[in-house]
Design a protein around this motif. Structure first.
Motif, PDB file in Angstrom:
ATOM      1  N   LEU A   2     -15.639   0.636  -8.665  1.00 36.37           N
ATOM      2  CA  LEU A   2     -16.999   0.114  -8.199  1.00 36.37           C
ATOM      3  C   LEU A   2     -16.590  -0.123  -6.873  1.00 36.37           C
ATOM      4  O   LEU A   2     -15.603  -1.160  -6.561  1.00 36.37           O
ATOM      5  CB  LEU A   2     -17.748  -1.044  -8.872  1.00 36.37           C
ATOM      6  CG  LEU A   2     -18.997  -1.534  -8.485  1.00 36.37           C
ATOM      7  CD1 LEU A   2     -20.178  -0.708  -8.448  1.00 36.37           C
ATOM      8  CD2 LEU A   2     -18.966  -3.048  -8.820  1.00 36.37           C
ATOM      9  N   GLN A   3     -17.336   0.099  -5.576  1.00 42.68           N
ATOM     10  CA  GLN A   3     -17.127  -0.455  -4.359  1.00 42.68           C
ATOM     11  C   GLN A   3     -18.510  -0.623  -3.604  1.00 42.68           C
ATOM     12  O   GLN A   3     -19.371   0.107  -3.666  1.00 42.68           O
ATOM     13  CB  GLN A   3     -16.526   0.576  -3.633  1.00 42.68           C
ATOM     14  CG  GLN A   3     -16.188  -0.035  -2.032  1.00 42.68           C
ATOM     15  CD  GLN A   3     -15.550   1.281  -1.470  1.00 42.68           C
ATOM     16  OE1 GLN A   3     -15.724   2.248  -0.945  1.00 42.68           O
ATOM     17  NE2 GLN A   3     -14.184   0.787  -0.817  1.00 42.68           N
ATOM     18  N   VAL A   4     -18.656  -1.943  -3.651  1.00 43.41           N
ATOM     19  CA  VAL A   4     -19.903  -2.706  -2.929  1.00 43.41           C
ATOM     20  C   VAL A   4     -19.495  -2.972  -1.335  1.00 43.41           C
ATOM     21  O   VAL A   4     -18.511  -3.755  -0.899  1.00 43.41           O
ATOM     22  CB  VAL A   4     -20.210  -4.022  -3.304  1.00 43.41           C
ATOM     23  CG1 VAL A   4     -21.534  -4.634  -2.860  1.00 43.41           C
ATOM     24  CG2 VAL A   4     -20.444  -3.884  -4.929  1.00 43.41           C
ATOM     25  N   ILE A  21     -22.043  -8.471   1.601  1.00 45.55           N
ATOM     26  CA  ILE A  21     -21.063  -8.594   0.659  1.00 45.55           C
ATOM     27  C   ILE A  21     -20.162  -7.369   0.353  1.00 45.55           C
ATOM     28  O   ILE A  21     -20.920  -6.209   0.501  1.00 45.55           O
ATOM     29  CB  ILE A  21     -21.892  -9.089  -0.836  1.00 45.55           C
ATOM     30  CG1 ILE A  21     -22.725 -10.252  -0.668  1.00 45.55           C
ATOM     31  CG2 ILE A  21     -21.168  -8.913  -2.008  1.00 45.55           C
ATOM     32  CD1 ILE A  21     -21.614 -11.497  -0.609  1.00 45.55           C
ATOM     33  N   SER A  22     -19.183  -7.469   0.214  1.00 44.81           N
ATOM     34  CA  SER A  22     -18.151  -6.450  -0.173  1.00 44.81           C
ATOM     35  C   SER A  22     -17.355  -6.870  -1.268  1.00 44.81           C
ATOM     36  O   SER A  22     -16.742  -7.973  -0.978  1.00 44.81           O
ATOM     37  CB  SER A  22     -17.375  -6.027   1.188  1.00 44.81           C
ATOM     38  OG  SER A  22     -18.300  -5.441   2.078  1.00 44.81           O
ATOM     39  N   LEU A  23     -17.063  -5.896  -2.162  1.00 43.62           N
ATOM     40  CA  LEU A  23     -16.188  -6.245  -3.116  1.00 43.62           C
ATOM     41  C   LEU A  23     -15.880  -4.811  -3.885  1.00 43.62           C
ATOM     42  O   LEU A  23     -16.616  -3.984  -3.707  1.00 43.62           O
ATOM     43  CB  LEU A  23     -16.666  -7.231  -4.254  1.00 43.62           C
ATOM     44  CG  LEU A  23     -18.173  -7.033  -4.827  1.00 43.62           C
ATOM     45  CD1 LEU A  23     -17.747  -6.021  -6.254  1.00 43.62           C
ATOM     46  CD2 LEU A  23     -18.626  -8.335  -5.474  1.00 43.62           C
ATOM     47  N   ASP A  65     -21.043   2.234  -4.360  1.00 45.92           N
ATOM     48  CA  ASP A  65     -20.628   3.525  -5.013  1.00 45.92           C
ATOM     49  C   ASP A  65     -20.158   3.082  -6.349  1.00 45.92           C
ATOM     50  O   ASP A  65     -19.403   2.281  -6.530  1.00 45.92           O
ATOM     51  CB  ASP A  65     -19.710   4.147  -3.939  1.00 45.92           C
ATOM     52  CG  ASP A  65     -20.101   4.373  -2.691  1.00 45.92           C
ATOM     53  OD1 ASP A  65     -21.251   4.798  -2.631  1.00 45.92           O
ATOM     54  OD2 ASP A  65     -19.400   4.567  -1.781  1.00 45.92           O
ATOM     55  N   PHE A  66     -20.310   3.781  -7.285  1.00 43.27           N
ATOM     56  CA  PHE A  66     -19.585   3.816  -8.438  1.00 43.27           C
ATOM     57  C   PHE A  66     -18.991   5.098  -8.954  1.00 43.27           C
ATOM     58  O   PHE A  66     -19.713   6.326  -8.817  1.00 43.27           O
ATOM     59  CB  PHE A  66     -20.698   3.438  -9.417  1.00 43.27           C
ATOM     60  CG  PHE A  66     -20.255   3.246 -11.025  1.00 43.27           C
ATOM     61  CD1 PHE A  66     -19.354   1.947 -11.137  1.00 43.27           C
ATOM     62  CD2 PHE A  66     -20.549   3.978 -11.968  1.00 43.27           C
ATOM     63  CE1 PHE A  66     -18.756   1.976 -12.406  1.00 43.27           C
ATOM     64  CE2 PHE A  66     -20.096   4.054 -13.043  1.00 43.27           C
ATOM     65  CZ  PHE A  66     -19.331   2.895 -13.423  1.00 43.27           C
TER      66      PHE A  66
END
Length: 264
Positions: A2-4, A21-23, A65-66
């Protein structure tokens, strides 16, 4: 997995709740998202799940993105089918349905009856009390049993990533320990990734391998859990260990370094 990336969320078209937000979560990873009430933790989970419109929220920018594909424009049922399930805050069971019916609702995106039957056995292995209560209405379960039920309901969708919102809320310490031990087993045995939102930072950082700390809709700090536990500011604001009596905002800590946002 997972990419945020740099997402912004607005409620009611005027209130900016998430401010870039990014994680990320690796395959099979266990990540904690920490912060005070109102920091934006639950909104982050809703954005990933595709259910922002439940609270009149909209994704105004950024991308999620997943497994290598964008999901921020997908419907919630499509996101579940791809392998993301959510355990909401407050043990939201279907009160007038039985335990078994609650579990089967979690399998609504699946068509493989034999697989569902096998996964029911798996869930009962993790939560034996649910077998004893399978014909009982969910409203009559204890708080701990309801928490086990909603985790089981999420698990039966066969998620690659399970997101949990405050699973320790309102539960006795011994029961919290039991549930987190089961979650650790699920992660190890099923390779289910976990994104945990939790106000109890001590529990969360002991459980997760990596952590993000939010304040006012932003990620203020992130790192491996063992490093965050040793961080003086985390110890003061989230673990209850104070080196002085000065009251300050986390964002005003002198040696605080802003995270670099990922490129869009």
């Amino acid at each position: 997995m997972l990419q945020v990336n740099n997402i912004e969320v607005v409620y009611n078209k005027v209130i900016l709740v998430l401010k870039g937000i990014s994680l990320e979560i690796q395959d099979g990873g266990v990540v904690a998202l920490l912060g005070a009430n109102g920091a934006g933790k639950t909104t982050t989970l809703r954005a990933i799940s595709g259910i922002l419109d439940v609270e009149n929220g909209e994704l105004e920018g950024g991308q999620i993105d997943f497994m290598g594909r964008p999901i921020h424009n997908l419907d919630p049922d499509e996101i579940v089918k791809l392998g993301i399930s959510m355990v909401p805050e407050g043990r939201r069971v279907f009160r007038d349905l039985t335990v078994l019916e609650n579990l089967l609702i979690g399998a609504h995106t699946r068509m493989d009856k034999e697989g569902i039957r096998a996964d029911l056995e798996m869930i009962i292995r993790y939560f034996p009390v649910l077998k004893e209560r399978k014909g009982q209405l969910a409203i009559y379960l204890s708080g701990g049993e309801q928490q086990m039920l909603v985790i089981g309901r999420a698990l039966i969708s066969r998620p690659k990533l399970m997101m949990l919102d405050e699973p320790s809320l309102g539960l006795a310490p011994l029961l919290v320990t039991e549930i987190f031990n089961i979650l650790r087993s699920i992660n190890g045995e099923q390779r289910t990734g976990i994104l945990l939102v939790e106000q109890n930072a001590r529990i969360a950082l002991n459980f997760a391998r990596y952590g993000y700390i939010m304040e006012n809709g932003k990620i203020m700090l992130d790192g491996p859990s063992e490093e965050l536990v040793k961080n003086e500011d985390v110890k003061e604001f989230y673990l209850g260990v104070k080196d002085d009596l000065a009251k300050k905002s986390y964002a005003e800590v002198k040696h605080y370094k802003r995270r670099k946002r990922w490129l869009s």
